[in-house]
Design a protein around this motif. Structure first.
Motif, PDB file in Angstrom:
ATOM      1  N   HIS A   1     -30.261 -37.330  23.592  1.00  0.00           N
ATOM      2  CA  HIS A   1     -30.973 -36.200  24.050  1.00  0.00           C
ATOM      3  C   HIS A   1     -31.818 -35.817  25.374  1.00  0.00           C
ATOM      4  CE1 HIS A   1     -34.992 -38.076  23.456  1.00  0.00           C
ATOM      5  NE2 HIS A   1     -35.242 -36.571  23.661  1.00  0.00           N
TER       6      HIS A   1
ATOM      7  N   PRO B   1     -30.650 -33.925  19.850  1.00  0.00           N
ATOM      8  CA  PRO B   1     -30.968 -32.708  20.230  1.00  0.00           C
ATOM      9  C   PRO B   1     -30.618 -32.395  21.784  1.00  0.00           C
ATOM     10  CG  PRO B   1     -33.037 -34.006  20.079  1.00  0.00           C
ATOM     11  CD  PRO B   1     -31.348 -35.051  19.717  1.00  0.00           C
ATOM     12  N   GLN B   2     -31.346 -30.645  21.921  1.00  0.00           N
ATOM     13  CA  GLN B   2     -31.242 -30.714  23.307  1.00  0.00           C
ATOM     14  C   GLN B   2     -30.286 -30.188  24.155  1.00  0.00           C
ATOM     15  OE1 GLN B   2     -35.228 -32.315  24.252  1.00  0.00           O
ATOM     16  NE2 GLN B   2     -36.204 -30.619  23.779  1.00  0.00           N
TER      17      GLN B   2
ATOM     18  N   SER C   1     -30.421 -30.921  16.727  1.00  0.00           N
ATOM     19  CA  SER C   1     -31.462 -29.801  16.564  1.00  0.00           C
ATOM     20  C   SER C   1     -31.661 -29.431  17.886  1.00  0.00           C
ATOM     21  CB  SER C   1     -32.684 -29.775  17.197  1.00  0.00           C
ATOM     22  OG  SER C   1     -32.868 -29.963  14.938  1.00  0.00           O
ATOM     23  N   HIS C   2     -31.146 -28.023  18.303  1.00  0.00           N
ATOM     24  CA  HIS C   2     -31.151 -27.102  19.878  1.00  0.00           C
ATOM     25  C   HIS C   2     -30.093 -27.348  20.038  1.00  0.00           C
ATOM     26  CE1 HIS C   2     -35.443 -26.100  19.744  1.00  0.00           C
ATOM     27  NE2 HIS C   2     -35.419 -27.048  18.903  1.00  0.00           N
ATOM     28  N   ASN C   3     -28.598 -26.909  19.742  1.00  0.00           N
ATOM     29  CA  ASN C   3     -27.548 -27.353  20.471  1.00  0.00           C
ATOM     30  C   ASN C   3     -26.949 -25.565  19.694  1.00  0.00           C
ATOM     31  OD1 ASN C   3     -26.435 -29.629  21.453  1.00  0.00           O
ATOM     32  ND2 ASN C   3     -27.849 -30.032  19.971  1.00  0.00           N
TER      33      ASN C   3
ATOM     34  N   GLY D   1     -33.447 -24.870  15.373  1.00  0.00           N
ATOM     35  CA  GLY D   1     -33.338 -24.604  17.383  1.00  0.00           C
ATOM     36  C   GLY D   1     -32.178 -23.471  17.499  1.00  0.00           C
ATOM     37  N   LYS D   2     -30.954 -23.439  18.717  1.00  0.00           N
ATOM     38  CA  LYS D   2     -30.491 -23.053  18.464  1.00  0.00           C
ATOM     39  C   LYS D   2     -28.889 -21.993  18.064  1.00  0.00           C
ATOM     40  CE  LYS D   2     -30.212 -24.381  22.848  1.00  0.00           C
ATOM     41  NZ  LYS D   2     -29.263 -24.829  24.415  1.00  0.00           N
ATOM     42  N   ASN D   3     -29.299 -22.896  16.965  1.00  0.00           N
ATOM     43  CA  ASN D   3     -27.908 -23.350  16.067  1.00  0.00           C
ATOM     44  C   ASN D   3     -27.688 -21.842  15.061  1.00  0.00           C
ATOM     45  OD1 ASN D   3     -27.000 -25.949  16.834  1.00  0.00           O
ATOM     46  ND2 ASN D   3     -29.016 -26.906  16.095  1.00  0.00           N
TER      47      ASN D   3
END
Length: 726
Positions: A282, A306-307, A329-331, A353-355
């Motif tokens: 990550h 993530p990230q 998360s955050h992908n 997050g960004k998903n």
């Protein structure tokens, strides 16, 4: 005359050679005298002189009133009385390390962890050619200029190192642990990692996290195939792609490269790391889809991605892996979230997050429903043909789902129980560590074998902790069930007379096969069976009082298991081979399965195994004792007891009384070892009461039923057994 001159020349040459030999011997003696016991003593005193603060007075013993080998923190060899180890861990010492430490030429281990030493690490340490372990963790050292070719363990984390990565580190080709070598973790190193560090082909763990190391990760480092425990490079400034040589780490247990600036796709070569249990990538700039090759990670338990900038659909195969934690998360994933495996546990995975383009999944995710896709070619004739299938298919699917739910529930319970034991209550240990601890499960380390497992003697923490490793024979039917049952039982039992479990391991071996093992406290005196029936090279335990003490220990363990544990447990597989003896010959009960406490007592008093060749057809150990009572007791008692402690039993003036007590003892043991359960007494109410020298027993607790007491031929121990008919 000529012959006389020749004789003088020969004599002169002989004298010269003699002087040369004498000079060389004297020089050698002086050199040898340069490093002696006195040299060690002075070097230690000079080490003490540079200690500015000693709040715990740990060095107060470093004076002339004691030999330096008795000073606190100092260990010497037996033969030469030279210092072999210096251990001053967490003593709040403040000061610098004297260069004179380099004169302790027999040193093999230095541990100065968790103090406040500062300044440079003396380069004189490089003269210690015998040094194998150097641990300076959590101090304030500032210099890393070391050359230690024979070093195996180097721990330097949490110091104030700065500047470039020292090239001399790459010369320590024998290193096993580098944090654990450059445990330069939490330092401020800069500059690229020297590629020659790849010459350290014995490394098992490499930790360089929390530095400022820049540039690409060298292929020579990411591909050190000897790494088995872990590779930790997180929180640096690495750039570029993750080299495909990562696939060489086939036996690696943990890989952490989070918090860097790596780019490109996750290499498919990671699928070759089939033993990997923890993968943390990550906080980088990885892009593209999760490679399908990761479905080969059959031992993976934790996956953190993530990230990053990963995209595409979340692969369904992730739900089939034994993951206990998954973070995506955050992908930029899209499409439907799977609902099987780890995806069915909201506390085990995250996709926040960004998903933003995800849909479906389990209800607690609160994601929008996925759109239904209709086929434009769907016509009535085709639908008519599907009607019979639409009637039968739900029934088939229902049966299949019920079977799948039952199967997965069972597997999930096994994994959850085993994983909870490993994660929450006991220190985690890997297959690679157990392999190393037992010398690759060498036959020379084998100390016992049963139906479901083999027991090996092992050495953890560089030989500081000796353990017994029980490796389950998973090919045997019922072995996995036995492992889970033993984990559950040992998790809730705590008693001084039960063998202590240290930890457990449920993983894969280097061939990708399931591996399960239990790690116990090592019992150096073996089993009661070996003690009662020794080989010719061993000594039999002939002391009666000691046998009584062992009986007390075993009864105490059974009383706890049956009556005082958190959960009532029926212990059945009681036999001398399952009773282990520690350094003080204190008994510890092990293993759990079908025999009786009374049978074991009969074996202890008679010295006869229940499986002795003399017991055939209906003639058993129980009958052997029963037929000898009441007049032939002395014929069946273990001859070693008689020879050692009971000679003249029938001749002295107390002979008849002692004989009667022994007879009464055996009669009572026969009651609790009867063939049919309804004829026995309840061994759950067995008590052992220690008496003082006057023979007065301590007050026994109140129990139901009949109470039988016998002094057991001992002036100091009384065996008080309470039975209840059932």
């Amino acid at each position: 005359m000529a012959s006389s001159n020749m004789f003088r020349r020969v004599l002169n040459v002989s004298l010269i050679l003699s002087w040369l030999v004498l000079a060389m011997n004297c020089r050698g003696s002086v050199a040898a005298a340069g490093f002696t016991n006195e040299t060690d003593r002075r070097a230690l005193l000079m080490f003490k002189d540079l200690i500015q603060e000693d709040p715990l007075a740990v060095l107060s013993s470093w004076n002339d009133s004691l030999h330096f080998c008795e000073w606190k923190g100092v260990t010497c060899g037996r033969q030469h009385q030279r210092v072999t180890a210096l251990r001053l861990v967490a003593q709040n010492l403040v000061g610098s390390v004297s260069p004179q430490i380099g004169r302790l030429t027999f040193l093999r281990k230095i541990r100065l962890d968790n103090n406040s030493f500062h300044g440079n690490i003396p380069p004189d340490i490089g003269q210690l050619f015998r040094l194998q372990s150097l641990s300076l963790y959590n101090n304030s050292f500032q210099d890393l200029g070391l050359t230690l070719p024979n070093l195996k363990y180097l721990y330097l984390g949490l110091n104030n190192f700065s500047g470039s990565f020292p090239p001399s580190m790459a010369n320590a080709s024998g290193l096993l642990h580098l944090i654990i070598f450059v445990a330069a973790a939490a330092n401020i190193l800069e500059g690229s990692i020297p590629v020659k560090l790849g010459n350290c082909t014995n490394l098992q763990v490499l930790d360089l996290e929390s530095n400022r190391l820049p540039g690409v990760i060298p292929e020579q480092i990411i591909g050190i195939s000897s790494l088995t425990i872990g590779l930790y490079l997180r929180l640096n400034e690495f750039t570029g792609p993750l080299p495909s040589q990562v696939g060489n780490l086939k036996n690696l247990g943990a890989l952490s490269i989070s918090g860097n600036k790596l780019i490109g796709e996750i290499p498919s070569a990671l699928g070759s790391c089939q033993v990997l249990e923890n993968l943390d990538l990550h906080g980088n700039f990885f892009e593209g889809a999760i490679p399908s090759s990761l479905d080969q990670l059959k031992g993976i338990q934790q996956l953190d991605l993530p990230q990053n900038n990963l995209s595409g659909q979340i692969p369904e195969f992730l739900g089939k892996l034994p993951l206990m934690r998954l973070n995506l998360s955050h992908n930029m994933f899209e499409g439907e979230v799977p609902k099987v495996g780890v995806f069915n546990n909201i506390s085990a995975f995250s996709v926040v997050g960004k998903n933003m383009k995800l849909c479906g999944g389990i209800q607690p995710l609160h994601l929008p429903a996925c759109p239904i896709k209709f086929s434009k070619k769907n016509k009535r004739p085709f639908l008519d043909k599907m009607i019979p299938l639409l009637i039968i298919l739900p029934i088939v699917l229902l049966l299949a789902c019920l079977y799948l739910i039952f199967y997965r529930l069972k597997r999930s319970q096994q994994r959850t129980s085993s994983a909870a034991l490993l994660e929450n209550e006991y220190p985690k240990i890997t297959y690679a560590e157990l392999l190393h601890a037992t010398n690759e499960f060498s036959p020379s380390n084998l100390i016992g074998e049963g139906r479901y497992g083999s027991v090996y003697k092992g050495s953890l923490n560089s030989g500081e902790h000796i353990v017994a490793v029980k490796v389950l024979k998973l090919q045997e039917h019922g072995a996995n069930k036995s492992f889970m049952a033993e984990c559950d039982v040992l998790r809730i039992l705590r008693h001084r007379n039960l063998v202590k479990i240290i930890t457990a391991c449920s993983s894969l071996d280097f061939q990708g096969k399931d591996f399960k093992a239990l790690v116990f406290e090592f019992m150096p005196n073996g089993s009661l069976d070996n003690w009662l029936h020794p080989t010719q090279a061993e000594e039999q335990g002939s002391n009666l009082n000691l046998r009584l003490s062992i009986a007390i220990d075993v009864a105490s363990a059974l009383d706890y298991i049956h009556n005082h544990g958190e959960t009532t447990i029926c212990y059945c597989d009681l036999k001398p081979s399952n009773v282990l003896l520690d350094d003080d010959l204190c008994a510890h009960v092990s293993d759990f399965g079908l025999a009786s406490y009374g049978i074991m007592l009969l074996e202890m008093f008679t010295g006869k195994r229940p499986t002795d060749s003399m017991f055939i057809d209906n003639f058993s150990l129980h009958n052997y004792v029963k037929f000898a009572l009441p007049d032939r007791v002395m014929e069946i008692i273990d001859s070693m007891i008689i020879l050692k402690e009971m000679e003249g039993l029938n001749e002295n003036r107390h002979g008849e009384g002692e004989y009667a007590k022994l007879k009464s003892c055996l009669e009572s043991i026969l009651i609790c070892s009867a063939e049919w359960p309804h004829e026995r007494m309840d061994s759950g109410h067995l008590q052992l009461v220690c008496t003082n020298e006057s023979g007065k027993p301590s007050r026994p607790r109140k129990t139901r039923g009949h109470t039988w007491n016998a002094e057991m031929l001992s002036a100091e121990v009384e065996l008080s057994v309470s039975f209840t008919q059932y």
